[in-house]
Design a protein around this motif. Structure first.
Motif, PDB file in Angstrom:
ATOM      1  N   GLN A   1      36.323  50.595  35.683  1.00 24.83           N
ATOM      2  CA  GLN A   1      37.117  51.045  36.832  1.00 24.83           C
ATOM      3  C   GLN A   1      37.328  52.552  36.795  1.00 24.83           C
TER       4      GLN A   1
ATOM      5  N   ARG B   1      34.731  54.902  38.759  1.00 23.90           N
ATOM      6  CA  ARG B   1      34.529  54.606  40.182  1.00 23.90           C
ATOM      7  C   ARG B   1      34.140  55.836  40.994  1.00 23.90           C
TER       8      ARG B   1
ATOM      9  N   ASP C   1      36.084  43.786  41.490  1.00 26.05           N
ATOM     10  CA  ASP C   1      37.482  43.666  41.900  1.00 26.05           C
ATOM     11  C   ASP C   1      37.842  42.213  42.199  1.00 26.05           C
ATOM     12  N   ASP C   2      36.965  41.537  42.929  1.00 22.64           N
ATOM     13  CA  ASP C   2      37.220  40.133  43.281  1.00 22.64           C
ATOM     14  C   ASP C   2      37.261  39.258  42.029  1.00 22.64           C
TER      15      ASP C   2
ATOM     16  N   THR D   1      31.004  41.247  35.710  1.00 20.55           N
ATOM     17  CA  THR D   1      31.481  40.423  36.820  1.00 20.55           C
ATOM     18  C   THR D   1      31.103  38.967  36.620  1.00 20.55           C
TER      19      THR D   1
ATOM     20  N   CYS E   1      33.227  46.209  44.308  1.00 22.60           N
ATOM     21  CA  CYS E   1      34.032  45.236  45.063  1.00 22.60           C
ATOM     22  C   CYS E   1      33.897  43.837  44.468  1.00 22.60           C
TER      23      CYS E   1
END
Length: 361
Positions: free
Chosen positions: A193, A196, A171-172, A318, A168
């Motif tokens: 991805q 997942r 994703d952000d 990230t 998550c």
């Protein structure tokens, strides 16, 4: 020397009142100690005693008292095991001030630890014997705490090993792309991805596993090693001890011990899983947990190795996308290089699965 370290070196390391709280005079020798990335650590020494003093990073650990509480509970439990002849290692002990409190300093972010003599930290795994010693040490640590009620420990970092949460966050970061870096790492993002499905596999597996006290930072330099005895003598750095699953501790050993290259290597072609090191880790950890680890937990260890390589890779990626806000960087694309190296380990695990996974059965 960096600008930051030069500034630190120019400042008085510890005020006299902090030294006095632990019965040291201002004449005591104080020096920076170790190479931890989170807390700042000092060694205080005079002709009578040595003491480790740590300044807890409250950005990472906003409630220092919880770290102390957890460490004291673990210390007490291991002491009983040691007295019963069931724990062969030395115990990391919290050192109270003269007034009985455990935290010092204006921000109550300093805590003291008794110095453990006779061992040293290993930074890079050079031999299977060193890997075996580390895995056996962490296995013995986990075994001695197997009957400790894990959920009585504070969770000092929420979602620390929650793979779904880390996806998550990725994703952000992709959606925001605030550093404008997505175009340069889209292929790596797409591959992460595509993996997942591991989230569901992990959640389903953990539903059938007992919650355990986990160390959660099982790098080899968190074991003190005795060259004279050829074995680990203590598990140290208990800050991230929390409820969890042993698969994560095994996976973190695989992630940090198996490559001949450092985490941020600039030689990615050399980043790989050394099968002889993986074998030693499996043998040492399972020996340490002999008679305690369940069949389901043994089965989970392989998934733990995969998950930890993937998850830390996702965390580095990230942070790269977010503009390097969490992990310290020292060159352009530092976090991207770290992420690529973790994914290389993950891919090499998959390539060697037929050879390595049976070692855990």
């Amino acid at each position: 020397m960096s600008v930051e370290s030069a500034a630190v070196a120019a400042m008085p390391l510890l005020p006299a009142d902090v030294l006095a709280a632990y019965q040291f005079t201002p004449e005591a020798t104080v020096r920076l100690f170790g190479n931890g990335h989170i807390n700042r650590t000092y060694l205080i020494e005079n002709s009578i005693q040595k003491l480790i003093l740590q300044q807890i990073n409250t950005q990472i650990f906003p409630a220092p008292q919880q770290l102390v509480d957890n460490a004291l509970r673990i210390e007490q439990h291991l002491t009983v095991k040691q007295q019963q002849g069931l724990y062969p290692l030395q115990i990391l002990r919290q050192q109270a001030r003269q007034d009985g409190h455990y935290l010092s300093g204006e921000q109550a972010d300093l805590r003291a630890l008794a110095f453990i003599d006779g061992g040293r930290s290993i930074e890079v795994v050079e031999t299977p014997a060193q890997a075996f010693a580390a895995a056996l040490t962490f296995g013995q640590f986990a075994a001695a705490l197997a009957d400790f009620p894990a959920d009585e420990l504070h969770t000092v970092i929420a979602d620390f090993h929650n793979l779904g949460f880390r996806f998550c966050q990725l994703d952000d970061a992709i959606a925001a792309n605030k550093a404008g870096r997505l175009v340069d790492c889209q292929e790596l993002v797409n591959y992460c991805q595509s993996q997942r499905a591991l989230v569901t596999e992990l959640e389903q597996l953990c539903a059938d596993l007992p919650r355990r006290v986990c160390h959660n930072d099982t790098k080899i330099n968190n074991m003190l090693y005795s060259d004279a005895e050829g074995r680990g003598i203590a598990a140290i750095d208990l800050d991230t001890c929390m409820p969890g699953y042993w698969l994560f501790d095994f996976g973190d050993m695989v992630r940090t011990c198996c490559s001949p290259e450092p985490e941020d290597s600039l030689n990615p072609a050399a980043v790989r899983i050394r099968p002889e090191i993986f074998t030693a880790l499996a043998q040492g950890y399972l020996q340490g947990l002999a008679g305690i680890i369940t069949a389901a937990e043994r089965q989970s260890l392989w998934l733990g190795a995969k998950v930890m390589c993937l998850m830390i890779g996702i965390r580095f990626l990230t942070d790269h996308l977010n503009g390097d806000c969490y992990f310290a960087v020292h060159r352009p694309n530092h976090n991207l290089q770290r992420a690529e190296n973790q994914l290389r380990l993950y891919l090499d695990l998959l390539a060697q699965q037929d050879q390595l996974q049976p070692l855990l059965k």
